[in-house]
Design a protein around this motif. Structure first.
Motif, PDB file in Angstrom:
ATOM      1  N   CYS A   3      91.789  40.770  96.457  1.00 16.19           N
ATOM      2  CA  CYS A   3      90.640  41.633  96.712  1.00 16.19           C
ATOM      3  C   CYS A   3      89.456  41.347  95.813  1.00 16.19           C
ATOM      4  N   CYS A   4      89.663  40.733  94.675  1.00 15.53           N
ATOM      5  CA  CYS A   4      88.565  40.510  93.741  1.00 15.53           C
ATOM      6  C   CYS A   4      87.895  39.161  93.956  1.00 15.53           C
ATOM      7  N   ILE A 117      86.636  43.408  81.923  1.00 15.50           N
ATOM      8  CA  ILE A 117      87.290  43.512  83.230  1.00 15.50           C
ATOM      9  C   ILE A 117      87.036  42.239  84.035  1.00 15.50           C
ATOM     10  N   LYS A 118      85.801  41.761  84.030  1.00 12.99           N
ATOM     11  CA  LYS A 118      85.447  40.552  84.776  1.00 12.99           C
ATOM     12  C   LYS A 118      86.278  39.359  84.307  1.00 12.99           C
ATOM     13  N   GLY A 124      92.661  36.077  87.258  1.00 13.05           N
ATOM     14  CA  GLY A 124      93.609  36.365  88.332  1.00 13.05           C
ATOM     15  C   GLY A 124      94.588  37.478  88.021  1.00 13.05           C
ATOM     16  N   ARG A 125      94.197  38.412  87.157  1.00 10.76           N
ATOM     17  CA  ARG A 125      95.106  39.475  86.722  1.00 10.76           C
ATOM     18  C   ARG A 125      94.952  40.783  87.489  1.00 10.76           C
ATOM     19  N   CYS A 126      93.949  40.912  88.335  1.00 11.77           N
ATOM     20  CA  CYS A 126      93.736  42.207  89.004  1.00 11.77           C
ATOM     21  C   CYS A 126      94.669  42.363  90.199  1.00 11.77           C
ATOM     22  N   CYS A 138      87.324  47.081  91.675  1.00 15.07           N
ATOM     23  CA  CYS A 138      86.775  48.254  90.985  1.00 15.07           C
ATOM     24  C   CYS A 138      85.489  47.950  90.216  1.00 15.07           C
ATOM     25  N   LEU A 139      85.166  46.681  90.035  1.00 17.05           N
ATOM     26  CA  LEU A 139      84.052  46.309  89.156  1.00 17.05           C
ATOM     27  C   LEU A 139      82.735  46.956  89.568  1.00 17.05           C
ATOM     28  N   GLY A 140      82.487  47.109  90.850  1.00 17.12           N
ATOM     29  CA  GLY A 140      81.265  47.782  91.308  1.00 17.12           C
ATOM     30  C   GLY A 140      81.225  49.230  90.845  1.00 17.12           C
TER      31      GLY A 140
END
Length: 149
Positions: A3-4, A117-118, A124-126, A138-140
């Motif tokens: 998803c990221c 977070i970025k 590749g951890r999210c 979730c970054l947005g």
């Protein structure tokens, strides 16, 4: 594709109106619901349906089926929903447990939580598709929340 990750070839997300508030929602993968619904709600899910996330904070519905035959509210989920719950202990970033309170403290000390977070996302951890109720990165949300401080 997780998803990221963004891609020029990504399909456009279809939207549909929430049966409760009428606002357009965003499609979510079934894996998101399977990961986050409590057992009692999961037992009732019709997996052949497509599901949509309603982000309207004034609406009690979190997920609804594209055919409007099923709806799920925050009490049906194992986690609080950032868009629906204004508590300081509610995650803004579900993968790395960045709550509103933790973000406020980090910004006050000049730390850059979005950069941290970025870096995790790029490594590749999210797992936003299974951790975040909206089923997307979730970054947005993090960037919007920090800008509003």
């Amino acid at each position: 594709m997780d998803c990221c990750t963004t891609s020029a070839n990504s399909a456009v997300t279809a939207t549909t109106e929430c049966p409760s508030c009428g606002e357009k929602g965003k499609n979510v993968q079934l894996i998101t619901l399977k990961s986050l619904l409590k057992a009692s709600a999961l037992e009732a899910i019709e997996p052949e349906n497509s599901f949509v996330f309603c982000s309207n904070p004034e609406c009690s519905v979190v997920y609804f089926s594209g055919n409007h035959l099923q709806t799920f509210v925050e009490n049906d989920l194992k986690v609080p929903v950032f868009q629906k719950n204004q508590g300081t202990d509610v995650p803004v970033c579900y993968c790395f447990d960045w709550t509103r309170e933790r973000l406020i403290k980090a910004v006050d000390t000049d730390k850059k939580p979005a950069d941290q977070i970025k870096a995790h996302v790029q490594a590749g951890r999210c797992g936003c598709e299974v951790n975040n109720p909206q089923g997307a990165c979730c970054l947005g949300n993090v960037n919007s929340f920090v800008r509003g401080l």
